[in-house]
Design an enzyme around this catalytic site. Structure first.
Site, PDB file in Angstrom:
ATOM      1  N   GLU A   1       0.809  -1.224   0.000  1.00  0.00           N
ATOM      2  CA  GLU A   1       0.000   0.000   0.000  1.00  0.00           C
ATOM      3  C   GLU A   1       0.840   1.270   0.000  1.00  0.00           C
ATOM      4  O   GLU A   1       0.380   2.316  -0.457  1.00  0.00           O
ATOM      5  CB  GLU A   1      -0.925   0.012   1.226  1.00  0.00           C
ATOM      6  CG  GLU A   1      -1.983  -1.076   1.235  1.00  0.00           C
ATOM      7  CD  GLU A   1      -3.002  -0.892   0.130  1.00  0.00           C
ATOM      8  OE1 GLU A   1      -3.541   0.211  -0.016  1.00  0.00           O
ATOM      9  OE2 GLU A   1      -3.252  -1.865  -0.606  1.00  0.00           O
TER      10      GLU A   1
ATOM     11  N   GLU B   1      -1.576   9.711  -0.123  1.00  0.00           N
ATOM     12  CA  GLU B   1      -1.922   9.373  -1.498  1.00  0.00           C
ATOM     13  C   GLU B   1      -1.246  10.337  -2.463  1.00  0.00           C
ATOM     14  O   GLU B   1      -1.260  11.560  -2.264  1.00  0.00           O
ATOM     15  CB  GLU B   1      -3.443   9.441  -1.654  1.00  0.00           C
ATOM     16  CG  GLU B   1      -3.942   9.111  -3.025  1.00  0.00           C
ATOM     17  CD  GLU B   1      -5.452   9.055  -3.092  1.00  0.00           C
ATOM     18  OE1 GLU B   1      -5.964   8.923  -4.212  1.00  0.00           O
ATOM     19  OE2 GLU B   1      -6.093   9.141  -2.036  1.00  0.00           O
TER      20      GLU B   1
ATOM     21  N   ASN C   1     -14.709   6.658   7.014  1.00  0.00           N
ATOM     22  CA  ASN C   1     -13.678   5.806   7.609  1.00  0.00           C
ATOM     23  C   ASN C   1     -12.850   6.558   8.642  1.00  0.00           C
ATOM     24  O   ASN C   1     -12.459   5.989   9.671  1.00  0.00           O
ATOM     25  CB  ASN C   1     -12.792   5.213   6.520  1.00  0.00           C
ATOM     26  CG  ASN C   1     -13.477   4.093   5.774  1.00  0.00           C
ATOM     27  OD1 ASN C   1     -14.060   3.202   6.373  1.00  0.00           O
ATOM     28  ND2 ASN C   1     -13.442   4.140   4.450  1.00  0.00           N
TER      29      ASN C   1
END
Length: 371
Positions: free
Chosen positions: A224, A233, A271
């Site tokens: 990841e 990101e 989340n």
């Protein structure tokens, strides 16, 4: 490296009492008692043998006195004369001095010991250090960025004991071997500090299962983050897309604040809300904590691993401890994009890392590696 970021399913998470900060018991569980030696073979010592709050903690010739008898508790404290090793003024800055103080449960009184013999304050992510690398008697101790230097190494003489190791099945040396090019943000001490949030993680079943779970988590994290290189990101064009205004609480930190961060790349406002509620941290209001605080970042990864099914049918934790296999952890993390032939190269990348990491830990990878 370009990653494809996913929307993971929101799930109701029960209220958890987690974190390093809890009121300490009156009588801490003892793990070890004895002298702790460091630079030039000298001992950690309480100046003058005084138990007064604020008494300096220093380096001094070992003499076996009560001022040099340290109880290393399983609660994370290090105590002498009935009081705690404490970072002055709750500081996390380089150079903050160490003294003795009443045990109150603060993060400035919590310590972990790495496999490399560093004594680390997780809240500051800094090491117990002898000021100026000076071995003279009465030289003060402080916290300082961990450098691996001799003035940050602590051992015990014969008849004494050192602080217990972290208890994590992955040593710091193994962690560094797994991630030779990692970003300095992703600290081993930050990971160890986060373990208290989910004590069943890598601590359930046989030693082999414990190591397999640790390897599985770190292998998925490796994928990841590009080997623990990326904190956030990389595709900034996606940032405005992760706000679901259909949630009653909206996006108080802003439309573009809920992009992927941390070891599992937590994303979407719902989340952040669920993870923050579970961890007792306001991540909905301050999502930047995940990219600024290593322990918080690791905790969000452990939150997902231990509590979320994602596109799978079980949590990654349950997949490993119940024998479903590594392939099911991939399904729970990114199965809708990778499993069942959707992206076999990505699956293979995760499996390769898992095989490598189990090899470092000296265990077999088990069955059912693919999804």
């Amino acid at each position: 490296m370009k990653f494809r970021w996913r929307r993971v399913a929101s799930a109701a998470v029960g209220s958890l009492l987690v974190g390093l900060l809890s009121v300490l018991p009156a009588s801490p569980a003892a793990a070890a008692t004895g002298q702790i030696t460091g630079l030039a073979g000298k001992c950690i010592d309480v100046a003058g043998g005084s138990s007064t709050n604020g008494t300096a903690v220093q380096l001094y010739d070992c003499n076996g006195s009560a001022a040099q008898q340290w109880n290393v508790g399983s609660d994370g404290t290090i105590r002498a004369l009935g009081k705690c090793l404490d970072v002055s003024n709750n500081s996390t800055a380089d150079g903050a001095l160490i003294h003795l103080w009443d045990c109150v449960g603060g993060a400035n009184q919590q310590w972990t010991v790495s496999a490399a013999r560093d004594i680390v304050n997780p809240a500051a992510n800094k090491c117990l250090d002898v000021v100026g690398n000076n071995s003279a008697n009465a030289t003060r101790l402080q916290i300082w960025t961990c450098t691996g230097a001799a003035n940050q190494k602590w051992t015990a003489p014969s008849g004494g004991t050192t602080p217990t190791p972290t208890g994590f099945v992955v040593t710091e040396a193994q962690f560094n071997q797994m991630f030779p090019s990692r970003n300095s943000f992703y600290t081993y001490s930050g990971l160890v500090a986060a373990l208290s949030a989910y004590p069943a993680f890598a601590n359930t079943g046989s030693d082999t299962v414990k190591k397999q779970e640790a390897a599985a988590f770190l292998a998925n994290v490796n994928h990841e983050t590009g080997g623990l290189y990326y904190i956030v990101e990389q595709n900034t064009a996606n940032y405005p897309n992760y706000c679901d205004w259909g949630q009653s609480y909206g996006c108080p930190a802003g439309q573009s604040a809920y992009y992927g961060r941390g070891p599992i790349q937590l994303s979407w406002n719902f989340n952040y809300k669920a993870a923050g509620d579970a961890l007792g941290i306001d991540l909905l209001g301050n999502p930047w904590l995940v990219q600024n605080d290593a322990a918080v970042a690791w905790k969000t990864g452990l939150w997902y691993w231990n509590t979320q099914n994602g596109p799978g049918t079980m949590t990654p934790h349950n997949a490993m401890v119940n024998g479903a296999g590594f392939g099911q952890t991939i399904r729970s993390i990114n199965g809708s994009l990778e499993c069942d032939g959707r992206n076999p190269a990505q699956v293979q990348s995760r499996v390769d890392a898992y095989n490598r990491f189990t090899g470092i830990l000296g265990v077999t990878p088990g069955a059912n590696l693919y999804c």
